[in-house]
Design a protein around this motif. Structure first.
Motif, PDB file in Angstrom:
ATOM      1  N   GLN A   1      -6.103   0.638   5.238  1.00 43.03           N
ATOM      2  CA  GLN A   1      -5.627  -0.474   4.423  1.00 43.03           C
ATOM      3  C   GLN A   1      -6.569  -1.674   4.520  1.00 43.03           C
ATOM      4  OE1 GLN A   1      -1.548  -1.572   5.112  1.00 43.03           O
ATOM      5  NE2 GLN A   1      -0.796   0.539   5.016  1.00 43.03           N
TER       6      GLN A   1
ATOM      7  N   ALA B   1      -6.452  -7.043   1.529  1.00 46.01           N
ATOM      8  CA  ALA B   1      -5.314  -6.479   2.265  1.00 46.01           C
ATOM      9  C   ALA B   1      -4.495  -7.575   2.925  1.00 46.01           C
ATOM     10  CB  ALA B   1      -5.814  -5.486   3.305  1.00 46.01           C
TER      11      ALA B   1
ATOM     12  N   ARG C   1      -3.241   6.056  -2.501  1.00 44.03           N
ATOM     13  CA  ARG C   1      -4.504   6.208  -1.761  1.00 44.03           C
ATOM     14  C   ARG C   1      -5.058   7.621  -1.914  1.00 44.03           C
ATOM     15  NH1 ARG C   1      -3.781   7.230   4.404  1.00 44.03           N
ATOM     16  NH2 ARG C   1      -3.154   9.193   3.405  1.00 44.03           N
TER      17      ARG C   1
ATOM     18  N   PHE D   1       0.840  -1.197   0.000  1.00 47.40           N
ATOM     19  CA  PHE D   1       0.000   0.000   0.000  1.00 47.40           C
ATOM     20  C   PHE D   1       0.873   1.243   0.000  1.00 47.40           C
ATOM     21  CE2 PHE D   1      -2.762  -3.236   1.782  1.00 47.40           C
ATOM     22  CZ  PHE D   1      -3.973  -2.984   1.143  1.00 47.40           C
TER      23      PHE D   1
ATOM     24  N   GLN E   1     -11.300   1.762  -2.054  1.00 45.69           N
ATOM     25  CA  GLN E   1     -10.299   0.818  -1.552  1.00 45.69           C
ATOM     26  C   GLN E   1      -9.523   0.320  -2.758  1.00 45.69           C
ATOM     27  OE1 GLN E   1     -10.327  -2.954  -1.778  1.00 45.69           O
ATOM     28  NE2 GLN E   1     -12.497  -3.508  -1.955  1.00 45.69           N
ATOM     29  N   SER E   2      -8.226   0.110  -2.580  1.00 42.04           N
ATOM     30  CA  SER E   2      -7.378  -0.360  -3.668  1.00 42.04           C
ATOM     31  C   SER E   2      -7.579   0.534  -4.888  1.00 42.04           C
ATOM     32  CB  SER E   2      -7.677  -1.831  -3.972  1.00 42.04           C
ATOM     33  OG  SER E   2      -6.799  -2.343  -4.955  1.00 42.04           O
TER      34      SER E   2
END
Length: 263
Positions: free
Chosen positions: A201, A152, A56, A51, A80-81
């Motif tokens: 995360q 994650a 992000r 990450f 997310q991601s």
């Protein structure tokens, strides 16, 4: 043949697959990065694994752009991601609720914004979920949050193995079919407690409109006053499981109540 005759003849071929989401259904858009593994692995090798806060923040900024600058009313955002989910106001009427317009505008706007932020070619696809109840809306966002946790854990395990000297193929094979508890043990043995990792995360990041006070000058008197403004707040500590689903449902109920009050 005149242009209006040509339009009358050919327009049906363009709009034959048009479909509008009926009133009463809740719309959630999900955007996914196309080929982002290659983008972040090969063309941005400077990103931290698994990450990176810079990535992000680019995803958060892209979600904020979609919520504030594209002509839609969004109640709740989530990322997310390499994915973004947007819950539209139940009374959203942009483009007559035509699916092809929502999908094309959102994918284009997200791709353009993210590409500018990363300084490379980043493309998103888009799909719309049509959900018949607030209950399913909450479950949708719980699903995405729990998917984030699963991914994650797998990503941290994979990179723990890679840092231990495993090749891509060896790390992938070692994790294939491995139960979640075993992955936790593997990661703990590598020196990382999954529970201690940052919440963003494991659960993703939430976005919602919020009111705040800002110093302003009264236009007639010139005196200093407090003006109420709106901005998109970012939540890096989302609650777990059903508590997150309830948070989303509560925001949906607040949006409906506010609309009723303003009617």
């Amino acid at each position: 043949m005149r242009v209006d005759e040509l339009e009358a003849r050919l327009r049906p071929y363009e709009t034959a697959s048009d479909r509008c989401v009926p009133p009463g259904f809740f719309m959630v858009a999900r955007l996914d990065g196309r080929g982002f593994t290659r983008l972040t692995k090969e063309r941005r090798a400077d990103f931290e694994r698994p990450f990176d806060e810079r990535f992000r923040d680019m995803m958060v900024a892209t979600a904020q752009h979609l919520m504030s600058s594209c002509g839609f009313t969004v109640v709740h955002g989530y990322t997310q991601s390499d994915e973004i989910s947007l819950l539209f106001h139940p009374r959203e009427r942009a483009f007559g609720r035509k699916l092809r317009k929502f999908v094309s505008v959102l994918a284009g706007e997200a791709s353009a914004r993210f590409s500018l932020l990363i300084g490379d070619h980043g493309v998103f696809d888009c799909r719309i979920s049509e959900l018949p109840s607030p209950e399913l809306v909450g479950e949708y966002f719980r699903w995405r949050s729990e998917d984030a946790a699963r991914n994650a854990l797998g990503a941290h395990c994979y990179w723990a193995l890679r840092k231990a000297g495993k090749t891509e193929a060896e790390a992938t094979a070692a994790l294939s079919g491995l139960a979640q508890d075993a992955k936790h043990e593997l990661l703990f043995g590598a020196g990382t407690n999954f529970n201690d990792l940052p919440a963003w995360q494991k659960r993703g990041v939430g976005l919602a409109w919020e009111a705040y006070n800002k110093d302003a000058t009264h236009p007639r008197t010139g005196e200093l006053v407090q003006a109420v403004r709106r901005r998109i707040g970012v939540d890096y500590e989302l609650p777990l499981r059903e508590a997150y689903a309830e948070l989303v449902r509560a925001r949906l109920a607040e949006a409906l109540a506010a609309a009723d009050d303003g009617a």
